[in-house]
Design a protein around this motif. Structure first.
Motif, PDB file in Angstrom:
ATOM      1  N   GLU A 262      74.896 -51.857  97.181  1.00 52.68           N
ATOM      2  CA  GLU A 262      75.807 -51.817  96.037  1.00 52.68           C
ATOM      3  C   GLU A 262      77.209 -51.352  96.419  1.00 52.68           C
ATOM      4  OE1 GLU A 262      72.872 -50.342  96.212  1.00 52.68           O
ATOM      5  OE2 GLU A 262      71.615 -51.403  94.771  1.00 52.68           O
ATOM      6  N   GLU A 263      77.327 -50.588  97.491  1.00 51.87           N
ATOM      7  CA  GLU A 263      78.608 -50.044  97.931  1.00 51.87           C
ATOM      8  C   GLU A 263      79.265 -49.196  96.846  1.00 51.87           C
ATOM      9  OE1 GLU A 263      81.241 -52.636 100.005  1.00 51.87           O
ATOM     10  OE2 GLU A 263      79.638 -53.639 101.101  1.00 51.87           O
ATOM     11  N   THR A 264      78.464 -48.457  96.095  1.00 50.78           N
ATOM     12  CA  THR A 264      78.984 -47.537  95.088  1.00 50.78           C
ATOM     13  C   THR A 264      79.247 -46.193  95.752  1.00 50.78           C
ATOM     14  OG1 THR A 264      77.601 -48.627  93.421  1.00 50.78           O
ATOM     15  CG2 THR A 264      78.587 -46.518  92.827  1.00 50.78           C
ATOM     16  N   THR A 265      80.446 -45.653  95.541  1.00 53.27           N
ATOM     17  CA  THR A 265      80.801 -44.388  96.179  1.00 53.27           C
ATOM     18  C   THR A 265      80.097 -43.216  95.503  1.00 53.27           C
ATOM     19  OG1 THR A 265      82.698 -43.998  94.739  1.00 53.27           O
ATOM     20  CG2 THR A 265      83.075 -45.317  96.738  1.00 53.27           C
TER      21      THR A 265
ATOM     22  N   ALA B  30      58.445 -43.341  88.336  1.00 55.79           N
ATOM     23  CA  ALA B  30      57.356 -43.229  89.311  1.00 55.79           C
ATOM     24  C   ALA B  30      56.842 -41.801  89.429  1.00 55.79           C
ATOM     25  CB  ALA B  30      57.821 -43.722  90.673  1.00 55.79           C
ATOM     26  N   GLY B  31      57.565 -40.841  88.833  1.00 57.32           N
ATOM     27  CA  GLY B  31      57.076 -39.469  88.808  1.00 57.32           C
ATOM     28  C   GLY B  31      57.649 -38.543  89.855  1.00 57.32           C
ATOM     29  N   VAL B  32      58.744 -38.940  90.537  1.00 54.47           N
ATOM     30  CA  VAL B  32      59.317 -38.053  91.551  1.00 54.47           C
ATOM     31  C   VAL B  32      59.869 -36.798  90.889  1.00 54.47           C
ATOM     32  CG1 VAL B  32      59.873 -40.011  93.039  1.00 54.47           C
ATOM     33  CG2 VAL B  32      61.630 -39.079  91.512  1.00 54.47           C
ATOM     34  N   ASP B  33      60.007 -35.748  91.666  1.00 54.96           N
ATOM     35  CA  ASP B  33      60.471 -34.461  91.149  1.00 54.96           C
ATOM     36  C   ASP B  33      61.988 -34.345  91.135  1.00 54.96           C
ATOM     37  OD1 ASP B  33      57.859 -32.810  90.874  1.00 54.96           O
ATOM     38  OD2 ASP B  33      57.699 -33.700  92.876  1.00 54.96           O
ATOM     39  N   ALA B  34      62.658 -35.116  91.970  1.00 57.08           N
ATOM     40  CA  ALA B  34      64.120 -35.103  92.028  1.00 57.08           C
ATOM     41  C   ALA B  34      64.593 -36.385  92.694  1.00 57.08           C
ATOM     42  CB  ALA B  34      64.629 -33.878  92.793  1.00 57.08           C
ATOM     43  N   ILE B  35      65.895 -36.607  92.626  1.00 57.68           N
ATOM     44  CA  ILE B  35      66.500 -37.821  93.185  1.00 57.68           C
ATOM     45  C   ILE B  35      67.682 -37.430  94.060  1.00 57.68           C
ATOM     46  CG2 ILE B  35      67.923 -39.836  92.583  1.00 57.68           C
ATOM     47  CD1 ILE B  35      66.193 -40.037  90.027  1.00 57.68           C
ATOM     48  N   VAL B  36      67.830 -38.111  95.187  1.00 61.09           N
ATOM     49  CA  VAL B  36      69.059 -38.032  95.975  1.00 61.09           C
ATOM     50  C   VAL B  36      69.897 -39.256  95.615  1.00 61.09           C
ATOM     51  CG1 VAL B  36      70.110 -38.059  98.262  1.00 61.09           C
ATOM     52  CG2 VAL B  36      67.985 -36.800  97.894  1.00 61.09           C
ATOM     53  N   ALA B  37      71.060 -39.021  95.027  1.00 57.71           N
ATOM     54  CA  ALA B  37      71.993 -40.102  94.713  1.00 57.71           C
ATOM     55  C   ALA B  37      72.984 -40.182  95.868  1.00 57.71           C
ATOM     56  CB  ALA B  37      72.715 -39.822  93.398  1.00 57.71           C
ATOM     57  N   GLU B  38      72.842 -41.224  96.687  1.00 53.77           N
ATOM     58  CA  GLU B  38      73.601 -41.326  97.932  1.00 53.77           C
ATOM     59  C   GLU B  38      74.643 -42.431  97.848  1.00 53.77           C
ATOM     60  OE1 GLU B  38      71.915 -40.833 102.155  1.00 53.77           O
ATOM     61  OE2 GLU B  38      71.951 -43.007 101.831  1.00 53.77           O
ATOM     62  N   GLY B  39      75.912 -42.044  97.939  1.00 48.00           N
ATOM     63  CA  GLY B  39      76.998 -43.004  97.931  1.00 48.00           C
ATOM     64  C   GLY B  39      77.104 -43.752  99.244  1.00 48.00           C
ATOM     65  N   PHE B  40      77.873 -44.856  99.242  1.00 50.05           N
ATOM     66  CA  PHE B  40      77.895 -45.704 100.426  1.00 50.05           C
ATOM     67  C   PHE B  40      78.749 -45.143 101.559  1.00 50.05           C
ATOM     68  CE2 PHE B  40      82.080 -47.300 100.090  1.00 50.05           C
ATOM     69  CZ  PHE B  40      82.299 -48.394 100.920  1.00 50.05           C
ATOM     70  N   GLU B  41      79.347 -43.976 101.341  1.00 52.70           N
ATOM     71  CA  GLU B  41      80.030 -43.281 102.432  1.00 52.70           C
ATOM     72  C   GLU B  41      79.045 -42.804 103.501  1.00 52.70           C
ATOM     73  OE1 GLU B  41      82.099 -41.617  98.634  1.00 52.70           O
ATOM     74  OE2 GLU B  41      80.171 -42.491  99.179  1.00 52.70           O
ATOM     75  N   ALA B  42      77.785 -42.667 103.096  1.00 57.00           N
ATOM     76  CA  ALA B  42      76.779 -42.061 103.967  1.00 57.00           C
ATOM     77  C   ALA B  42      76.548 -42.868 105.239  1.00 57.00           C
ATOM     78  CB  ALA B  42      75.458 -41.924 103.206  1.00 57.00           C
ATOM     79  N   GLY B  43      76.097 -42.189 106.274  1.00 53.75           N
ATOM     80  CA  GLY B  43      75.779 -42.848 107.531  1.00 53.75           C
ATOM     81  C   GLY B  43      74.389 -43.444 107.522  1.00 53.75           C
ATOM     82  N   GLY B  44      74.082 -44.218 108.541  1.00 55.06           N
ATOM     83  CA  GLY B  44      72.753 -44.806 108.657  1.00 55.06           C
ATOM     84  C   GLY B  44      72.520 -45.890 107.627  1.00 55.06           C
ATOM     85  N   HIS B  45      71.254 -46.111 107.287  1.00 59.62           N
ATOM     86  CA  HIS B  45      70.898 -47.174 106.345  1.00 59.62           C
ATOM     87  C   HIS B  45      71.352 -46.812 104.944  1.00 59.62           C
ATOM     88  CE1 HIS B  45      68.902 -49.604 109.284  1.00 59.62           C
ATOM     89  NE2 HIS B  45      68.250 -48.541 109.725  1.00 59.62           N
ATOM     90  N   ASN B  46      71.840 -47.801 104.238  1.00 63.41           N
ATOM     91  CA  ASN B  46      72.614 -47.577 103.040  1.00 63.41           C
ATOM     92  C   ASN B  46      72.294 -48.625 101.988  1.00 63.41           C
ATOM     93  OD1 ASN B  46      74.844 -46.563 101.446  1.00 63.41           O
ATOM     94  ND2 ASN B  46      75.785 -45.918 103.375  1.00 63.41           N
ATOM     95  N   GLY B  47      72.781 -48.396 100.763  1.00 59.77           N
ATOM     96  CA  GLY B  47      72.565 -49.360  99.698  1.00 59.77           C
ATOM     97  C   GLY B  47      73.528 -50.527  99.771  1.00 59.77           C
TER      98      GLY B  47
END
Length: 323
Positions: free
Chosen positions: A158-161, A139-156
């Motif tokens: 997949e439950e990948t750490t 889609a052309g984004v400049d960077a990505i945040v790869a967020e594991g499922f440890e994170a707070g709030g809304h989450n993926g």
């Protein structure tokens, strides 16, 4: 000046270059926590502060943007959930107020990325899987945040750490990768960098900073949290990691009885996160926070938090190099 004894060359890596910041540390844009006070404090300390637009009406966001520009001359950005009901108004305000960095989440990055980039805005998208990391790059984004499922709030779902997700995303894309989920110290920052991150995004630690707009009841509850007190729940709606409380127990009971999405949606109602985080209702509110909350024991200024993360990162990195 927090960093009188620590000197860092700007542009030490791709994240510093991309955002024109001194330290590759981003403060997550969290609902009901991340207003202009927190974002400007982190930016003034050399990181990248983000205003969390997910809890703001368009006119409130504009007010926070104006105040943030008055409070800092350093780069800052906005986090925008793409499922926001008034997303077109939010994007319009971001462009009008000449915001330089936008982190998007919870939606298709292809929808707004090019529009934002046409106005000279750096775009970063938050993902929880390799599949969506690749779609974001396409889609052309400049960077990505790869967020594991440890994170707070809304989450993926997949439950990948974070430990598993980061190296897989790093191998799958060419653009810079920011690690998130379970990062609240210099040690965890170093671990993320070893796994391939070009920088880190820190949420929970800044959620209980002095400048966070969260209620003091919420901050005190987070700093008293023990291991195992957060749970990823409401997976049939939008997964969210919460501290256990009366509201969570009601959700758990409903799910155990086989409640469907419509019932859970009615149980959730409106304003649960505001009630818990911003208004401090520890019983009926959604208390969104990450697993790393069990490591957080105090409330400090955001600039000091950033300083401690960076100095510990350097110290532990030196220790490992000397082994």
């Amino acid at each position: 000046m927090y960093f009188s004894n620590q000197i860092i060359k700007r542009y030490m890596n791709r994240i510093n270059q991309l955002f024109q910041i001194d330290y590759p540390i981003i403060q997550a844009g969290m609902v009901w926590c991340s207003g202009w006070k927190l974002a400007s404090a982190v930016s003034n300390a050399g990181g990248l502060g983000l205003i969390g637009a997910g809890s703001m009406y368009p006119d409130v966001l504009r007010e926070h943007l104006i105040k943030c520009k008055q409070a800092t001359q350093k780069p800052f950005g906005v986090n925008v959930p793409l499922l926001y009901p008034e997303i077109d108004k939010i994007i319009k305000i971001i462009i009008e107020e000449e915001v330089k960095v936008v982190f998007t989440s919870a939606g298709n990055p292809a929808t707004w990325t090019q529009t934002l980039k046409e106005h000279g805005i750096k775009v970063v998208h938050v993902v929880s899987s390799v599949k969506f990391a690749q779609k974001s790059e396409d889609a052309g984004v400049d960077a990505i945040v790869a967020e594991g499922f440890e994170a707070g709030g809304h989450n993926g779902r997949e439950e990948t750490t974070t430990f598993c997700l980061l190296p897989m995303v790093k191998e799958a894309v060419k653009i810079p990768v920011i690690g998130a989920g379970g990062i609240a110290s210099g040690r965890s920052m170093l671990a993320a960098m070893v796994l391939g991150a070009d920088g880190v995004q820190v949420g929970s630690r800044f959620a209980v900073s002095e400048e966070s707009s969260a209620h003091i009841n919420f901050k005190n509850r987070v700093t008293s949290a023990a291991e195992g007190e957060t749970v990823l729940t409401l997976k049939s709606l939008t997964p969210v990691r919460l501290l256990k409380n009366k509201f969570y127990e009601e959700v758990k009971e409903a799910e155990e009885k086989g409640a469907g999405p419509e019932y859970l949606k009615n149980l959730l109602g409106k304003g649960r996160a505001k009630k818990g985080i911003f208004e401090g209702d520890l019983s009926e509110g959604e208390l969104e926070i990450g697993q790393v909350s069990a490591q957080i024991k105090d409330i400090k200024p955001a600039g000091l938090i950033l300083k401690e993360i960076w100095e510990e990162y350097l110290a532990v990195k030196k220790q490992l190099c000397n082994l």
